[in-house]
Scaffold this active site. Structure first.
Site, short mmCIF file in Angstrom:
data_model
loop_
_atom_site.label_atom_id
_atom_site.label_comp_id
_atom_site.label_asym_id
_atom_site.label_seq_id
_atom_site.Cartn_x
_atom_site.Cartn_y
_atom_site.Cartn_z
N ASP A 17 0.87 -1.21 -0.03
CA ASP A 17 0.07 0.00 0.14
C ASP A 17 0.77 1.12 0.17
OD1 ASP A 17 -2.58 -1.46 0.53
OD2 ASP A 17 -1.40 -2.19 1.96
N TYR A 193 5.33 -14.69 0.40
CA TYR A 193 4.78 -14.54 1.65
C TYR A 193 5.11 -15.92 2.29
CZ TYR A 193 2.03 -11.01 -0.55
OH TYR A 193 1.57 -9.83 -1.21
N GLN A 251 13.74 1.36 -1.69
CA GLN A 251 12.84 1.13 -3.08
C GLN A 251 13.72 1.24 -4.21
OE1 GLN A 251 9.38 3.25 -3.48
NE2 GLN A 251 7.88 1.48 -3.28
N ARG A 267 6.27 -10.72 -5.10
CA ARG A 267 4.80 -10.97 -4.59
C ARG A 267 4.07 -9.68 -4.62
NH1 ARG A 267 6.31 -10.59 2.01
NH2 ARG A 267 5.57 -8.47 2.29
N GLY A 268 2.86 -9.62 -4.28
CA GLY A 268 1.79 -8.77 -3.91
C GLY A 268 1.54 -8.02 -5.18
N GLU A 269 1.90 -6.66 -5.35
CA GLU A 269 1.71 -5.82 -6.47
C GLU A 269 2.95 -5.16 -7.01
OE1 GLU A 269 -2.13 -3.85 -6.26
OE2 GLU A 269 -1.30 -1.94 -7.29
N ASP A 270 3.27 -4.27 -6.12
CA ASP A 270 4.57 -3.48 -6.59
C ASP A 270 5.79 -4.18 -7.02
OD1 ASP A 270 5.23 -0.64 -6.91
OD2 ASP A 270 6.57 -0.85 -5.46
N SER A 271 6.37 -5.03 -5.95
CA SER A 271 7.39 -5.59 -6.52
C SER A 271 7.37 -6.71 -7.84
CB SER A 271 8.01 -6.64 -5.37
OG SER A 271 7.03 -7.79 -4.93
#
Ligand code: TRH
Length: 374
Positions: A17, A193, A251, A267-271
């Site tokens: 986020d 994760y 970052q 994972r997730g969104e940004d990476s």
């Protein structure tokens, strides 16, 4: 034209986020010369990806972005001209009340999570009138295809990626205390994760035919690897595998880590998006959702991403990604098959990026959208 922007970000968990909001805030400030305030409820998480953030103060300015702690009791401020509510985080009531007082309605945008699902193009940029108040917000969807808001991508990102040759890499590795590259070694970064089959991967990699360096940023997964090895040192060796636990990076440094590894687990969104800009082969651990909603999202992306691949390569990617996300057990044959496509995958990723570059980046799309409405 310079506009004032307020970005509201609640950290649900993890770093995605704030990772996305911080990237957007910086890009609006540096590339579009906008005046940006970022309201964030969890400065400690923010400080993990931006060590210059002081988690103990109410207001600070970093890289030209005003950062305010979003406290439970939100102190009324004059609303900006453009308001971003990230990931449906719900604006503070006093702020909404202040929006109502404005003679000229600010542009209120709910920035959504990234998905490759086909419905995104139908819902992108749709206005949603408030059920009670005379305010309208717009749902803005990032995405991989025309008709979506696009992806976060800094103006000089691809140029910097292309300029990341041996000398720059060498300086980066030195700065990060990472060992120099060994010509026959495979270098992998691991960000996933704790539900991913990490122990199984370690077992597979330790039996590899070539040396493997697995670079793991600090966090739950690094801890579980250390527990698995019953080792408190940041450097562990098992068969062909060396694991190096590193501090969580800033970052922009994390980008460079992705550029310097042969394979990236993200994972997730940004990476996940950064790995795509990095162009090296990657394996995505999707953020698990209730009722397994994430599988649709994973398969929708695979559908797009593999469309121009040979059947064999597409099958190898699909199988590895499915196993990594727990559909079935990963084994050495599946990993080796994926790895055998390392070179064609890197080539494919270059073309994938070329295709993505046809879209406007997300920040430019937001600026354009806001400007058209103000
Ligand atoms: O941390 P995440 O799991 O975030 C997730 C996702 O965004 C998910 O969609 C969302 O619902 C959930 O949070 C709440 O993974 P993500 O998205 O890759 O974000 C990680 C951020 O951390 C990204 O901006 C890159 C950054 N990062 C660093 O700055 N340094 C590092 O060393 C590493 C490993 C990551």
């Amino acid at each position: 034209m310079q506009r004032r922007w307020d970005i509201f970000c609640r950290v649900v968990d993890n770093f995605g986020d704030i990772g996305v909001c911080w990237r957007l805030a910086r890009q609006l400030t540096h590339e579009h010369h906008q005046s940006v305030r970022l309201w964030i409820d969890d400065l400690a998480s923010f400080a993990c990806i931006t060590p210059t953030v002081d988690p103990n103060i109410q207001y600070q300015v970093i890289h030209g972005v005003e950062i305010g702690r979003w406290q439970e009791v939100f102190i009324a401020v004059e609303p900006a001209e453009v308001v971003i509510e990230a990931f449906a985080c719900e604006l503070p009531e006093v702020y909404v009340a202040a929006l109502l007082q404005k003679i000229k309605q600010p542009v209120w945008i709910n920035l959504e999570y990234l998905s490759a699902e086909p419905w995104v193009t139908q819902y992108h940029a749709l206005p949603s009138p408030h059920p009670r108040l005379s305010l309208t917000k717009t749902f803005f969807f990032p995405g991989f295809v025309q008709g979506t808001g696009g992806l976060l991508r800094e103006r000089d990102l691809i140029g910097q990626r292309e300029a990341f040759g041996m000398a720059v890499e060498h300086a980066f590795l030195q700065r990060q205390d990472l060992p120099e590259r060994n010509s026959d070694e495979i270098r992998i970064s691991l960000f996933c994760y704790d539900t991913a089959p990490v122990e199984k991967l370690i077992q597979i990699l330790s039996e590899s035919t070539v040396p493997v360096l697995l670079v793991v940023p600090k966090g739950k997964v690094a801890e579980s690897i250390m527990a698995f090895f019953a080792c408190e040192s940041a450097l562990m060796t098992h068969g062909q595998l060396t694991v190096q636990v590193i501090p969580f990076m800033e970052q922009t440094d994390y980008d460079r880590l992705l550029w310097s590894c042969d394979v990236n687990f993200v994972r997730g969104e940004d990476s996940f998006v950064r790995a795509q800009w990095g162009m090296n082969p990657f394996v995505w651990n999707i953020y698990p959702q209730t009722e397994s909603a994430h599988w649709k999202k994973l398969d929708a992306f695979l559908e797009l991403y593999t469309v121009d691949m040979s059947m064999e390569m597409a099958a190898a990617v699909r199988e590895m990604w499915h196993c990594w996300n727990g559909r079935s057990e990963v084994n050495s044959a599946i990993w080796m098959n994926f790895l055998s496509f390392r070179k064609p995958l890197a080539y494919h990723n270059k073309n994938w990026v070329k295709q993505l570059l046809k879209q406007n980046d997300l920040t430019s799309s937001l600026v354009q959208f806001a400007e058209n409405r103000l």
